[in-house]
Write a protein that holds these residues in place. Structure first.
Motif, PDB file in Angstrom:
ATOM      1  N   GLN A  45       0.825  -1.207   0.000  1.00  0.00           N
ATOM      2  CA  GLN A  45       0.000   0.000   0.000  1.00  0.00           C
ATOM      3  C   GLN A  45       0.857   1.253   0.000  1.00  0.00           C
ATOM      4  O   GLN A  45       0.561   2.230  -0.707  1.00  0.00           O
ATOM      5  N   GLN A  46       1.926   1.259   0.770  1.00  0.00           N
ATOM      6  CA  GLN A  46       2.795   2.435   0.826  1.00  0.00           C
ATOM      7  C   GLN A  46       3.627   2.588  -0.439  1.00  0.00           C
ATOM      8  O   GLN A  46       3.768   3.691  -0.974  1.00  0.00           O
ATOM      9  N   LEU A  47       4.187   1.497  -0.930  1.00  0.00           N
ATOM     10  CA  LEU A  47       5.006   1.571  -2.146  1.00  0.00           C
ATOM     11  C   LEU A  47       4.171   1.952  -3.358  1.00  0.00           C
ATOM     12  O   LEU A  47       4.637   2.666  -4.257  1.00  0.00           O
ATOM     13  N   HIS A  48       2.935   1.493  -3.412  1.00  0.00           N
ATOM     14  CA  HIS A  48       2.074   1.790  -4.556  1.00  0.00           C
ATOM     15  C   HIS A  48       1.771   3.284  -4.660  1.00  0.00           C
ATOM     16  O   HIS A  48       1.627   3.829  -5.776  1.00  0.00           O
ATOM     17  N   ASN A  49       1.703   3.966  -3.514  1.00  0.00           N
ATOM     18  CA  ASN A  49       1.424   5.408  -3.525  1.00  0.00           C
ATOM     19  C   ASN A  49       2.550   6.205  -4.179  1.00  0.00           C
ATOM     20  O   ASN A  49       2.320   7.306  -4.697  1.00  0.00           O
ATOM     21  N   PHE A  50       3.776   5.651  -4.144  1.00  0.00           N
ATOM     22  CA  PHE A  50       4.932   6.344  -4.720  1.00  0.00           C
ATOM     23  C   PHE A  50       5.431   5.673  -5.999  1.00  0.00           C
ATOM     24  O   PHE A  50       6.541   5.964  -6.469  1.00  0.00           O
ATOM     25  N   GLY A  51       4.652   4.761  -6.545  1.00  0.00           N
ATOM     26  CA  GLY A  51       5.040   4.085  -7.780  1.00  0.00           C
ATOM     27  C   GLY A  51       6.193   3.118  -7.617  1.00  0.00           C
ATOM     28  O   GLY A  51       6.921   2.853  -8.582  1.00  0.00           O
ATOM     29  N   GLY A  52       6.365   2.586  -6.413  1.00  0.00           N
ATOM     30  CA  GLY A  52       7.489   1.670  -6.163  1.00  0.00           C
ATOM     31  C   GLY A  52       7.062   0.227  -6.076  1.00  0.00           C
ATOM     32  O   GLY A  52       7.631  -0.521  -5.256  1.00  0.00           O
ATOM     33  N   ASP A  53       6.102  -0.188  -6.875  1.00  0.00           N
ATOM     34  CA  ASP A  53       5.610  -1.572  -6.820  1.00  0.00           C
ATOM     35  C   ASP A  53       6.708  -2.607  -7.019  1.00  0.00           C
ATOM     36  O   ASP A  53       6.749  -3.614  -6.299  1.00  0.00           O
ATOM     37  N   PRO A  54       7.638  -2.419  -7.979  1.00  0.00           N
ATOM     38  CA  PRO A  54       8.671  -3.455  -8.180  1.00  0.00           C
ATOM     39  C   PRO A  54       9.568  -3.667  -6.966  1.00  0.00           C
ATOM     40  O   PRO A  54      10.161  -4.736  -6.793  1.00  0.00           O
ATOM     41  N   TYR A  55       9.715  -2.623  -6.130  1.00  0.00           N
ATOM     42  CA  TYR A  55      10.606  -2.743  -4.975  1.00  0.00           C
ATOM     43  C   TYR A  55      10.006  -3.595  -3.855  1.00  0.00           C
ATOM     44  O   TYR A  55      10.684  -3.879  -2.859  1.00  0.00           O
ATOM     45  N   LEU A  56       8.753  -3.987  -4.006  1.00  0.00           N
ATOM     46  CA  LEU A  56       8.152  -4.869  -3.009  1.00  0.00           C
ATOM     47  C   LEU A  56       8.882  -6.210  -2.959  1.00  0.00           C
ATOM     48  O   LEU A  56       9.011  -6.821  -1.891  1.00  0.00           O
ATOM     49  N   ALA A  60      -2.846  -9.853  -5.179  1.00  0.00           N
ATOM     50  CA  ALA A  60      -4.229  -9.475  -4.866  1.00  0.00           C
ATOM     51  C   ALA A  60      -4.365  -7.990  -4.562  1.00  0.00           C
ATOM     52  O   ALA A  60      -5.394  -7.385  -4.872  1.00  0.00           O
ATOM     53  N   SER A  61      -3.347  -7.367  -3.969  1.00  0.00           N
ATOM     54  CA  SER A  61      -3.478  -5.972  -3.538  1.00  0.00           C
ATOM     55  C   SER A  61      -3.070  -4.973  -4.610  1.00  0.00           C
ATOM     56  O   SER A  61      -3.758  -3.971  -4.827  1.00  0.00           O
ATOM     57  N   ILE A  62      -1.959  -5.193  -5.308  1.00  0.00           N
ATOM     58  CA  ILE A  62      -1.500  -4.212  -6.312  1.00  0.00           C
ATOM     59  C   ILE A  62      -1.346  -4.835  -7.702  1.00  0.00           C
ATOM     60  O   ILE A  62      -0.863  -4.172  -8.624  1.00  0.00           O
ATOM     61  N   GLY A  63      -1.735  -6.089  -7.854  1.00  0.00           N
ATOM     62  CA  GLY A  63      -1.697  -6.729  -9.169  1.00  0.00           C
ATOM     63  C   GLY A  63      -0.311  -7.087  -9.655  1.00  0.00           C
ATOM     64  O   GLY A  63      -0.097  -7.209 -10.877  1.00  0.00           O
ATOM     65  N   LEU A  64       0.639  -7.288  -8.755  1.00  0.00           N
ATOM     66  CA  LEU A  64       2.001  -7.666  -9.151  1.00  0.00           C
ATOM     67  C   LEU A  64       1.986  -9.124  -9.605  1.00  0.00           C
ATOM     68  O   LEU A  64       1.593 -10.018  -8.862  1.00  0.00           O
ATOM     69  N   SER A  65       2.421  -9.378 -10.818  1.00  0.00           N
ATOM     70  CA  SER A  65       2.299 -10.722 -11.385  1.00  0.00           C
ATOM     71  C   SER A  65       3.217 -11.715 -10.685  1.00  0.00           C
ATOM     72  O   SER A  65       4.296 -11.360 -10.201  1.00  0.00           O
ATOM     73  N   THR A  66       2.773 -12.960 -10.664  1.00  0.00           N
ATOM     74  CA  THR A  66       3.552 -14.023 -10.043  1.00  0.00           C
ATOM     75  C   THR A  66       4.840 -14.283 -10.808  1.00  0.00           C
ATOM     76  O   THR A  66       5.898 -14.515 -10.197  1.00  0.00           O
ATOM     77  N   ASP A  67       4.771 -14.225 -12.145  1.00  0.00           N
ATOM     78  CA  ASP A  67       5.974 -14.462 -12.955  1.00  0.00           C
ATOM     79  C   ASP A  67       7.047 -13.420 -12.665  1.00  0.00           C
ATOM     80  O   ASP A  67       8.237 -13.750 -12.560  1.00  0.00           O
ATOM     81  N   TYR A  68       6.618 -12.159 -12.569  1.00  0.00           N
ATOM     82  CA  TYR A  68       7.602 -11.108 -12.282  1.00  0.00           C
ATOM     83  C   TYR A  68       8.215 -11.306 -10.892  1.00  0.00           C
ATOM     84  O   TYR A  68       9.425 -11.139 -10.706  1.00  0.00           O
ATOM     85  N   PHE A  69       7.395 -11.655  -9.916  1.00  0.00           N
ATOM     86  CA  PHE A  69       7.881 -11.852  -8.555  1.00  0.00           C
ATOM     87  C   PHE A  69       8.947 -12.942  -8.514  1.00  0.00           C
ATOM     88  O   PHE A  69      10.019 -12.774  -7.925  1.00  0.00           O
ATOM     89  N   ILE A  70       8.666 -14.068  -9.182  1.00  0.00           N
ATOM     90  CA  ILE A  70       9.602 -15.194  -9.158  1.00  0.00           C
ATOM     91  C   ILE A  70      10.882 -14.864  -9.912  1.00  0.00           C
ATOM     92  O   ILE A  70      11.995 -15.206  -9.475  1.00  0.00           O
ATOM     93  N   SER A  71      10.768 -14.184 -11.044  1.00  0.00           N
ATOM     94  CA  SER A  71      11.950 -13.861 -11.848  1.00  0.00           C
ATOM     95  C   SER A  71      12.802 -12.771 -11.218  1.00  0.00           C
ATOM     96  O   SER A  71      14.039 -12.766 -11.364  1.00  0.00           O
ATOM     97  N   ALA A  72      12.170 -11.833 -10.497  1.00  0.00           N
ATOM     98  CA  ALA A  72      12.930 -10.724  -9.913  1.00  0.00           C
ATOM     99  C   ALA A  72      13.542 -11.074  -8.563  1.00  0.00           C
ATOM    100  O   ALA A  72      14.478 -10.407  -8.115  1.00  0.00           O
TER     101      ALA A  72
END
Length: 373
Positions: free
Chosen positions: A187-198, A287-299
């Protein structure tokens, strides 16, 4: 102002002792007067067949009554003449018995005494733990030199009880912690456009800190308390005494298997907790910010250097050994009664968790420049 008549004692007719004057605190406040009267009263009280007459005492309080009471050996003389109002004082002294007058210690003295007692207790426990570590090291090298005599069955049993049977609870709590941490951070990262840093936050936070700490707290509460209670029950049922009579080493048969088992089990449980927590975080991020599973595993491999995983696993070895040593230490401290058993088990769990958090902080400071690139 009414004049205070000094207390007096005099002997007439060889064995008749008459007390007169004021026997209150204001008349006895002077140290020389008090000492002289007290000495005279004790000397006269030792005379055989003494007859006491205190009916001429003009004023009497508890200080004067206590002085006479002490001179009489804390009992009324057989031959005694007194006023009725004076008898009430001696009746109360007789019912109260010997007074236990204690000086109240100043607050700073009490604080020093409590601090000294606390330091002595901590020092005693620390020395006992160091002694137990030394015995463990000697037993470990003896086992390496004589592997056929090693307690392999005990080690295997402790691995099963502390490891295999703890998989369920560690998985459940790890999964829930991963979901909560991911949801709050996303929720906090999404407000600043930092979704990938999750991915970076969850990967490093769980593998380096939360995973080892969560697994250690669970093992301390579950397996550590079980170890303390087991040794405590052996103390209550006198099994430890039987082992000593049979020439069996408590350290070799009880401490060594538990320490080795937890040192082996903890890294495995940490790895398992990390995986389940990351899965929970990945599901929550999707579920919360729509971060894909493939991206999560690869990153994840690029976001988390291998050093963080190694640090977490090394923490597990240290945490496991410390939890086992502390649990065994408090187990041997238990006295042969059920109240001590419960108290010792509680102290073992609290101390283990405290030491784990303290050692984790030491790791964080010592390795603050490792695993970030």
């Amino acid at each position: 102002m009414r004049e205070v008549i000094a207390p007096q004692l005099r002997i007439i007719e060889q064995n008749r002792i008459i007390a007169s004057g004021c026997w209150r605190v204001e008349a006895l406040a002077s140290k020389p007067v008090f000492s002289a009267i007290a000495t005279s009263a004790k000397t006269m009280a030792n005379k055989p067949e003494a007859v006491w007459d205190i009916s001429q005492v003009t004023a009497l309080d508890y200080i004067g009554a206590q002085l006479l009471w002490d001179a009489w050996g804390k009992t009324l003389p057989t031959a005694l003449t007194m006023l009725s109002e004076h008898r009430t004082l001696f009746d109360r002294l007789q019912k109260a018995g010997q007074p236990d007058l204690q000086l109240t210690e100043p607050p700073n003295i009490r604080i020093k005494v409590i601090a000294g007692q606390l330091w002595a207790e901590v020092r005693s426990h620390a020395l006992d733990l160091v002694t137990m570590m030394g015995r463990f090291i000697l037993d470990f090298f003896f086992m390496l030199a004589h592997p056929a005599r090693g307690p392999w069955k005990e080690i295997s049993a402790n691995i099963y009880h502390a490891g295999a049977r703890a998989i369920g609870i560690t998985a459940l709590l790890g999964f829930l912690i991963g979901i909560v941490l991911s949801y709050l951070s996303a929720q906090q990262l999404h407000n600043f456009g930092g979704d990938p840093y999750l991915v970076n936050l969850l990967g490093i936070g769980i593998t380096r800190e939360l995973g080892p700490l969560l697994a250690a707290v669970l093992v301390a509460g579950r397996s550590g308390s079980s170890m303390t209670a087991q040794i405590g029950v052996m103390r209550v049922t006198e099994e430890l005494d039987a082992m000593q009579i049979m020439g069996m080493s408590h350290s070799f048969r009880l401490v060594l298997p538990k320490v080795i088992a937890l040192a082996i089990v903890m890294p495995l449980l940490i790895m398992w907790t990390d995986i389940v927590a990351l899965i929970g975080g990945m599901i929550s991020a999707r579920a919360s910010i729509g971060l894909s599973t493939d991206y999560f595993i690869s990153a994840l491999p690029n976001a988390v250097p291998v050093a963080n995983l190694i640090i977490g696993l090394c923490k597990g070895v240290v945490f496991g050994a410390l939890i086992a040593l502390i649990s065994c230490h408090f187990g041997f401290k238990i006295r042969p009664n059920t109240e001590s058993l419960g108290h010792g088990t509680t102290r073992a769990v609290v101390t283990s968790i405290t030491i784990v958090i303290l050692v984790n902080a030491i790791f964080a400071v010592a390795l603050q420049h490792v695993g970030w690139s």
